[in-house]
Scaffold this motif. Structure first.
Motif, PDB file in Angstrom:
ATOM      1  N   ASN A  45      -6.541  57.229 -28.302  1.00 14.44           N
ATOM      2  CA  ASN A  45      -6.823  57.341 -29.731  1.00 14.44           C
ATOM      3  C   ASN A  45      -7.486  58.688 -30.027  1.00 14.44           C
ATOM      4  O   ASN A  45      -8.401  59.106 -29.323  1.00 14.44           O
ATOM      5  N   LEU A  46      -6.983  59.363 -31.057  1.00 17.69           N
ATOM      6  CA  LEU A  46      -7.565  60.611 -31.543  1.00 17.69           C
ATOM      7  C   LEU A  46      -7.893  60.439 -33.010  1.00 17.69           C
ATOM      8  O   LEU A  46      -7.033  60.037 -33.804  1.00 17.69           O
ATOM      9  N   LEU A  47      -9.143  60.725 -33.373  1.00 16.57           N
ATOM     10  CA  LEU A  47      -9.592  60.566 -34.756  1.00 16.57           C
ATOM     11  C   LEU A  47     -10.392  61.800 -35.158  1.00 16.57           C
ATOM     12  O   LEU A  47     -11.326  62.190 -34.450  1.00 16.57           O
ATOM     13  N   THR A  48     -10.006  62.423 -36.275  1.00 11.78           N
ATOM     14  CA  THR A  48     -10.750  63.586 -36.760  1.00 11.78           C
ATOM     15  C   THR A  48     -11.004  63.447 -38.248  1.00 11.78           C
ATOM     16  O   THR A  48     -10.240  62.806 -38.975  1.00 11.78           O
ATOM     17  N   ASP A  49     -12.077  64.092 -38.714  1.00 16.44           N
ATOM     18  CA  ASP A  49     -12.441  64.090 -40.122  1.00 16.44           C
ATOM     19  C   ASP A  49     -12.842  65.513 -40.496  1.00 16.44           C
ATOM     20  O   ASP A  49     -13.937  65.961 -40.198  1.00 16.44           O
TER      21      ASP A  49
END
Length: 291
Positions: A143-147
């Motif tokens: 999982n890759l999550l960026t903001d």
């Protein structure tokens, strides 16, 4: 400290009692400034990355079924000249579950700017030290999550002959899950306000925008655009077999788009094309004018 049973010989010949002995250990690296390694970092052209690094690791369980875990922290980090709040990475090997997990996170502006996590099946036989990776029925997860993640942090780690002065903001939520034979991606990836210099070609790509998402059949490229003198735009669909591209259906257009501008050559194109077929046997059709 480290407290483990020790015996000279072939572990395959040791009795069960040896592998039921408890093990315990800790490894601590006290906080140390990265600038103490600046000569080494400079060798790799890493010149604008600083911070305070530390590590803590532990070993528990038995000689036959040990568990490992650790955490690497970077406090007060400046990554490629971009100041962030903190960065860390963790890992854990759980013998009873036969899995290794890892995660990493970058905090910026008091919130999570980027995180990545993975879970990979792994079994180690500590009698023979035979290592078995994921089998056909085992599940892998990523999982890759960026903001609003500032990709300028990668500048120190680019090959300066090909890419310099990278800028842009990434928002993404990408998941990949499944067996080794059938990995299924989902989510989206968006890149905005991006630019990069390409020294080998003597050009600068600006206003780079990308918007792609995963569908039931593959990946939809809603938009890929950039400016280099003129404009380039592409969109379309890519059918996936798991995570491997299998069929292409991409439209691309360019107007006075500069591909090269050096002392030796200058290349500008107009393009109106369609890309189809497979990645191994692509088919391109349309019009290309070189100026």
């Amino acid at each position: 400290h480290l407290d483990v049973p020790f015996k000279i010989g072939d572990p395959a010949t040791f009795g069960d009692a040896f592998f039921q002995e408890p093990v315990e250990g800790e490894l601590t690296v006290l906080p140390i400034a990265l600038k103490r390694f600046q000569n080494i970092l400079r060798e790799f052209e890493i010149t604008n990355t600083t911070g305070i690094i530390s590590f803590e690791g532990s070993l528990t369980g038995t000689a036959g079924q040990p568990d490992f875990e650790g955490e690497l922290n970077l406090d007060d980090p400046v990554l490629s000249g971009v100041a962030v709040d903190s960065a860390f990475t963790r890992f854990q090997y759980n013998h009873s579950r036969s899995v290794i997990t890892g995660s990493g996170e970058i905090q910026a502006r008091g919130q999570k700017a980027a995180s990545v996590s993975a879970e990979i099946p792994l079994h180690v036989d500590f009698r023979t030290f035979e290592m078995n990776m994921a089998g056909p029925e085992d599940t892998l997860r990523f999982n890759l999550l960026t903001d609003n993640f500032n990709i300028s942090v990668f500048n120190d780690f680019l090959d300066k002959r090909y890419m310099r002065n990278l800028k842009g903001m990434v928002n993404a939520d990408v998941k990949i899950e499944g067996t080794t034979e059938k990995l299924v991606p989902s989510g989206y990836f968006r890149l905005n306000k991006s630019q990069v210099s390409v020294p080998i070609a003597g050009i600068r790509l600006s206003d780079i925008q990308a918007d792609l998402s995963f569908t039931e059949t593959g990946m939809r490229l809603t938009r890929l655009s950039a400016k280099s003198g003129g404009n380039f735009n592409a969109s379309g669909d890519i059918t996936l077999d798991g995570i491997t591209p299998s069929v292409l259906d991409i439209s691309a257009r360019a107007t006075r788009f500069k591909l090269a501008n050096t002392a030796d050559y200058n290349l500008t194109i107009d393009l109106d094309s369609q890309l189809s077929g497979t990645p191994m046997q692509p088919k391109a059709s349309g019009d290309l004018a070189i100026k």
